[in-house]
Design a protein around this motif. Structure first.
Motif, mmCIF file in Angstrom:
data_model
loop_
_atom_site.group_PDB
_atom_site.id
_atom_site.type_symbol
_atom_site.label_atom_id
_atom_site.label_comp_id
_atom_site.label_asym_id
_atom_site.label_seq_id
_atom_site.Cartn_x
_atom_site.Cartn_y
_atom_site.Cartn_z
ATOM 1 N N GLU A 1 38.793 -0.809 -12.735
ATOM 2 C CA GLU A 1 38.911 0.562 -12.242
ATOM 3 C C GLU A 1 39.733 0.584 -10.965
ATOM 4 O O GLU A 1 39.932 -0.449 -10.324
ATOM 5 N N ASP B 1 33.522 4.986 -15.250
ATOM 6 C CA ASP B 1 33.672 5.198 -13.803
ATOM 7 C C ASP B 1 34.880 6.090 -13.503
ATOM 8 O O ASP B 1 34.859 6.863 -12.538
ATOM 9 N N ARG C 1 33.704 9.543 -13.863
ATOM 10 C CA ARG C 1 32.859 9.916 -12.710
ATOM 11 C C ARG C 1 33.724 10.332 -11.524
ATOM 12 O O ARG C 1 33.364 11.215 -10.757
ATOM 13 N N GLU D 1 26.964 0.921 -20.115
ATOM 14 C CA GLU D 1 27.630 0.561 -18.862
ATOM 15 C C GLU D 1 28.259 -0.822 -19.029
ATOM 16 O O GLU D 1 27.780 -1.626 -19.826
ATOM 17 N N THR E 1 32.351 -4.920 -13.364
ATOM 18 C CA THR E 1 33.452 -3.980 -13.085
ATOM 19 C C THR E 1 34.228 -4.445 -11.856
ATOM 20 O O THR E 1 33.628 -4.741 -10.820
ATOM 21 N N LEU F 1 31.630 4.606 -5.338
ATOM 22 C CA LEU F 1 31.029 4.258 -6.631
ATOM 23 C C LEU F 1 30.663 2.766 -6.686
ATOM 24 O O LEU F 1 29.640 2.383 -7.260
ATOM 25 N N CYS G 1 29.638 -3.994 -9.704
ATOM 26 C CA CYS G 1 30.985 -3.723 -9.171
ATOM 27 C C CYS G 1 31.419 -4.727 -8.102
ATOM 28 O O CYS G 1 30.649 -5.052 -7.194
#
Ligand code: ADP
Ligand code: TYD
Length: 229
Positions: free
Chosen positions: A17, A107, A110, A135, A139, A181, A189
């Motif tokens: 991301e 994500d 989001r 999920e 990430t 996030l 993450c």
């Protein structure tokens, strides 16, 4: 009524991301090469897209003028694409014990539909629970300055400019959103400094994936006779 999917019992689901131009696609490819060299069966995919139906939705949502869709319509289109991608590509690969590397996932919704395009985070979460329910295991949030991301993304000259046309202020808001996030989902993450040579970034990503794989043991396909563990 919820149609929540059960968590994947096998395989490893990795997502990348970050803002446009942060280097996600470049790193997804390098990570796939690195994990394949270690002997893992890797499926590299992307959102929006990643299955024939979802790729058709990709064209609808990424091409055309910025005001083509409202944030609400966009949310429904991205969610429809994600559901198809999950059904046709991601979950079958995870069930076979593969590593799935996906360039963007929930994500991004989001952030883009949840906070930057509109204030829809509660709706995004409700729809995710209802229709997606999956999920990632891991990430990477690749972090770079908004100016840098915009310059890199504009240098690409692709036909899918609809989102890149939103400009610098939007990129800055998204960067802050992704960093927040990463704190919210800190267990999965990892924030990665993206302003380095691609090979350095790639080495860090591979180290993190390797550590994750050794902590959780070898991947194995579901034994059809026994069912999920
Ligand atoms: P994203 O998928 O996040 O939009 P890309 O991987 O497509 O980003 O990279 C955007 C552009 O920046 C491409 O032209 C790519 O070659 C270049 N790029 C990617 N990573 C780096 C890096 N670490 N340093 C400099 N340029 C990069
Ligand atoms: P992508 O092709 O990954 O763009 P880039 O390579 O420039 O990062 O994604 C296309 C655009 O779609 C990107 O600007 C982010 C946006 N997007 C959303 O708004 N919501 C979503 O749920 C997803 C997956 C992407």
């Amino acid at each position: 009524m919820s149609v929540r999917m059960t968590p994947s019992p096998t395989g490893l689901f990795i997502t990348l991301e970050g803002i446009d131009g942060s280097g996600k696609s470049t790193q997804a490819q390098l990570l796939a090469e690195g994990l394949r060299a270690m002997g893992y069966d890797v499926v590299r995919t992307r959102e929006p897209g990643g299955s024939p139906g979802a790729e058709e939705i990709r064209s609808l949502v990424l091409e055309g003028p910025p005001d083509r869709w409202s944030a609400e319509s966009e949310l429904l289109l991205f969610t429809a694409a994600r559901r198809d991608h999950l059904e046709k590509t991601i979950r079958p690969a995870l069930a076979q014990g593969k590593v799935v590397i996906c360039d963007r996932f929930a994500d991004s919704t989001r952030i883009y539909q949840g906070i930057t395009r509109a204030d829809l985070r509660n709706t995004v979460d409700a729809l995710h629970d209802l229709m997606i329910g999956q999920e990632p295991d891991l990430t990477y949030v690749i972090d770079i300055a908004p100016e840098q991301g915009l310059a890199r993304a504009q240098g690409r000259q692709a036909g899918e400019q609809r989102f890149e046309d939103f400009g610098l202020a939007m990129q800055a808001k998204m960067r802050a959103g992704f960093l927040a996030l990463a704190c919210e989902f800190s267990q999965r993450c990892h924030v990665i400094e993206g302003n380095r040579p691609p090979s350095q970034v790639a080495a860090e990503l591979l180290n993190i994936a390797r550590a994750h794989l050794s902590r959780f043991g070898p991947l194995a396909p579901i034994d059809a006779a026994k069912g999920p563990a």
